[in-house]
Design an enzyme around this catalytic site. Structure first.
Site, PDB file in Angstrom:
ATOM      1  N   TYR A 182     -36.566 -24.664  13.008  1.00  0.00           N
ATOM      2  CA  TYR A 182     -37.033 -24.687  14.385  1.00  0.00           C
ATOM      3  C   TYR A 182     -36.695 -23.399  15.139  1.00  0.00           C
ATOM      4  O   TYR A 182     -37.296 -23.106  16.170  1.00  0.00           O
ATOM      5  CB  TYR A 182     -36.440 -25.878  15.144  1.00  0.00           C
ATOM      6  CG  TYR A 182     -36.944 -27.225  14.678  1.00  0.00           C
ATOM      7  CD1 TYR A 182     -38.024 -27.350  13.817  1.00  0.00           C
ATOM      8  CD2 TYR A 182     -36.318 -28.387  15.093  1.00  0.00           C
ATOM      9  CE1 TYR A 182     -38.477 -28.577  13.394  1.00  0.00           C
ATOM     10  CE2 TYR A 182     -36.766 -29.635  14.675  1.00  0.00           C
ATOM     11  CZ  TYR A 182     -37.852 -29.725  13.824  1.00  0.00           C
ATOM     12  OH  TYR A 182     -38.293 -30.955  13.402  1.00  0.00           O
TER      13      TYR A 182
ATOM     14  N   LYS B  86     -32.274 -30.004   0.355  1.00  0.00           N
ATOM     15  CA  LYS B  86     -33.172 -29.902  -0.799  1.00  0.00           C
ATOM     16  C   LYS B  86     -32.704 -28.730  -1.661  1.00  0.00           C
ATOM     17  O   LYS B  86     -33.410 -27.732  -1.857  1.00  0.00           O
ATOM     18  CB  LYS B  86     -34.620 -29.708  -0.341  1.00  0.00           C
ATOM     19  CG  LYS B  86     -35.272 -30.981   0.186  1.00  0.00           C
ATOM     20  CD  LYS B  86     -35.555 -31.986  -0.924  1.00  0.00           C
ATOM     21  CE  LYS B  86     -36.704 -31.531  -1.787  1.00  0.00           C
ATOM     22  NZ  LYS B  86     -37.028 -32.524  -2.857  1.00  0.00           N
TER      23      LYS B  86
ATOM     24  N   ASP C  55     -35.635 -36.218   0.365  1.00  0.00           N
ATOM     25  CA  ASP C  55     -36.658 -37.208   0.061  1.00  0.00           C
ATOM     26  C   ASP C  55     -36.036 -38.497  -0.477  1.00  0.00           C
ATOM     27  O   ASP C  55     -36.459 -39.603  -0.126  1.00  0.00           O
ATOM     28  CB  ASP C  55     -37.701 -36.646  -0.903  1.00  0.00           C
ATOM     29  CG  ASP C  55     -37.095 -35.943  -2.113  1.00  0.00           C
ATOM     30  OD1 ASP C  55     -35.869 -35.708  -2.130  1.00  0.00           O
ATOM     31  OD2 ASP C  55     -37.852 -35.633  -3.049  1.00  0.00           O
TER      32      ASP C  55
ATOM     33  N   ASP D  76     -34.162 -34.411  12.043  1.00  0.00           N
ATOM     34  CA  ASP D  76     -35.179 -34.901  12.965  1.00  0.00           C
ATOM     35  C   ASP D  76     -35.935 -36.072  12.333  1.00  0.00           C
ATOM     36  O   ASP D  76     -36.135 -37.126  12.956  1.00  0.00           O
ATOM     37  CB  ASP D  76     -36.138 -33.750  13.288  1.00  0.00           C
ATOM     38  CG  ASP D  76     -37.020 -34.027  14.495  1.00  0.00           C
ATOM     39  OD1 ASP D  76     -36.955 -35.141  15.050  1.00  0.00           O
ATOM     40  OD2 ASP D  76     -37.784 -33.127  14.882  1.00  0.00           O
TER      41      ASP D  76
ATOM     42  N   ASP E 226     -35.124 -40.508  12.988  1.00  0.00           N
ATOM     43  CA  ASP E 226     -36.167 -41.408  13.479  1.00  0.00           C
ATOM     44  C   ASP E 226     -36.408 -42.540  12.484  1.00  0.00           C
ATOM     45  O   ASP E 226     -36.623 -43.699  12.877  1.00  0.00           O
ATOM     46  CB  ASP E 226     -37.470 -40.634  13.704  1.00  0.00           C
ATOM     47  CG  ASP E 226     -37.526 -39.981  15.077  1.00  0.00           C
ATOM     48  OD1 ASP E 226     -36.484 -39.960  15.762  1.00  0.00           O
ATOM     49  OD2 ASP E 226     -38.600 -39.481  15.450  1.00  0.00           O
TER      50      ASP E 226
END
Length: 370
Positions: free
Chosen positions: A143, A194, A227, A251, A255
């Protein structure tokens, strides 16, 4: 009685002002009952600031935030500002505050209350007793990384660029927050990245591993690819205690974890800076539900996430653990009474408005403080 603590309130847009109004009522209760007094002020952010000042947040509001002991934030954004340029969108207000105040550690708890087990889309035996803390790095990663932007190539095609980048110090400081929290909880940290396909993820794993071995040998550390973590949060969320991860994965995963609890309208968050020499740290607290423009002004928004955010503020910024626990107990009490806003409505429960839910929480506080 704690007094003269400077608290900046930024209601923002959409349902932000509505849910914030119910929380300011709790601040008035704390003052009236001689529990705590705060030096409060308000400011404009997001679309409200764009309309009044032409920018999502002014330097004056940023300066006031820096001079406050804590910031209580509502929500920003709405369709009326969607056509503005990327550099003037309402959401820049929160990104600017994180950057300018150095708020690098975003804490997002995902807790299932007994009264709301059936509100989750997952089976009750999967989510019963769920209590996760996700620690998301919030001032680095993709970001904020450079280079970024949209460029036109020689053949006329356009290309969008974002860069995932982390330094050793950025990783270590947010990992310390996670390890310290784990020591106060179940003593387990799962670091998520990752590392199998991203160099930034490989560095993340190396730094967190070294820090854990060196300074936190009493905390059990595990690693998981992002993942797989998403899958595990749905399959068996109770396996986690504290999850620490970067900005983008945090992020998404926070959620996802929030929906294990049944509603975004129930969950708070805290974003913390580094402590200074006196131990004071800048911090911002906000619900994770967003501005929800589709229900703004209808009086049906759930104020409990904003209320839980106030409880986090009292606990982490002012060390008022008893008062924070009392507010959380009041929220649980009204849910056990069967009161529900529309987002968490269940058969046999009583549907209430935003104001009615806030009033019920304050009434419960009166009983608990008696």
């Amino acid at each position: 009685m704690p007094a003269n603590k400077k608290l900046l309130i930024l209601p923002g847009d959409g349902i932000g002002p509505e849910v914030m109004q119910e929380v300011t009522g709790i601040l008035e209760f704390l003052d009236r009952r001689n529990i705590a007094t705060f030096d409060t002020s308000e400011g404009l952010v997001g679309g409200a600031s764009i309309e009044a000042e032409g920018v999502p947040i002014t330097p004056e509001v940023v300066a006031r935030a820096k001079g406050s002991d804590a910031v209580l934030f509502g929500a920003v954004g709405g369709p009326q500002w969607d056509k503005l340029g990327f550099d003037c969108r309402p959401e820049l207000a929160i990104l600017t505050l994180r950057r300018e105040l150095g708020l690098f550690a975003n804490l997002r708890p995902a807790t299932v209350l007994d009264a709301l087990i059936d509100a989750s889309t997952l089976k009750p035996d999967i989510v019963r007793g769920l209590d996760i803390m996700i620690v998301r790095e919030s001032t680095g990663g993709i970001y904020f990384g450079e280079p970024r932007g949209i460029e036109t190539m020689a053949d006329g095609q356009q290309r969008g660029i974002n860069t995932e980048v982390y330094t050793t110090s950025e990783i270590e400081r947010v990992a310390r927050v996670a390890f310290d929290l784990a020591r106060q909880r179940q003593g387990r940290v799962c670091s998520v990245e990752k590392a199998n396909v991203m160099e930034s993820g490989l560095l993340w794993r190396q730094v967190v591993t070294a820090l854990g071995a060196r300074d936190y040998p009493d905390v059990a550390l595990s690693h998981m690819y992002a993942d797989n973590c998403a899958m595990q949060l749905v399959r068996n969320p109770r396996q986690f205690d504290v999850i620490v991860t970067g900005n983008l994965f945090g992020d998404i995963l926070s959620d996802l974890a929030s929906m294990c609890t049944g509603s975004l309208g129930m969950l708070p968050s805290a974003t913390l800076g580094a402590p200074d020499e006196s131990g004071r740290r800048l911090a911002l607290y906000e619900p994770i539900h967003g501005s929800a423009p589709d229900i703004a002004g209808k009086g049906i928004a759930n104020p409990l996430a904003q209320t839980f955010s106030l409880a986090m503020l009292l606990r982490y910024s002012f060390d008022m653990t008893e008062e924070a626990a009392m507010i959380e107990a009041a929220c649980r009490s009204v849910l056990e009474q069967g009161l529900r806003t529309g987002d968490i409505m269940q058969p046999g429960m009583t549907r209430v408005t935003t104001n009615e839910m806030g009033a019920a929480v304050r009434a419960a506080l009166e009983r608990l403080a008696a």
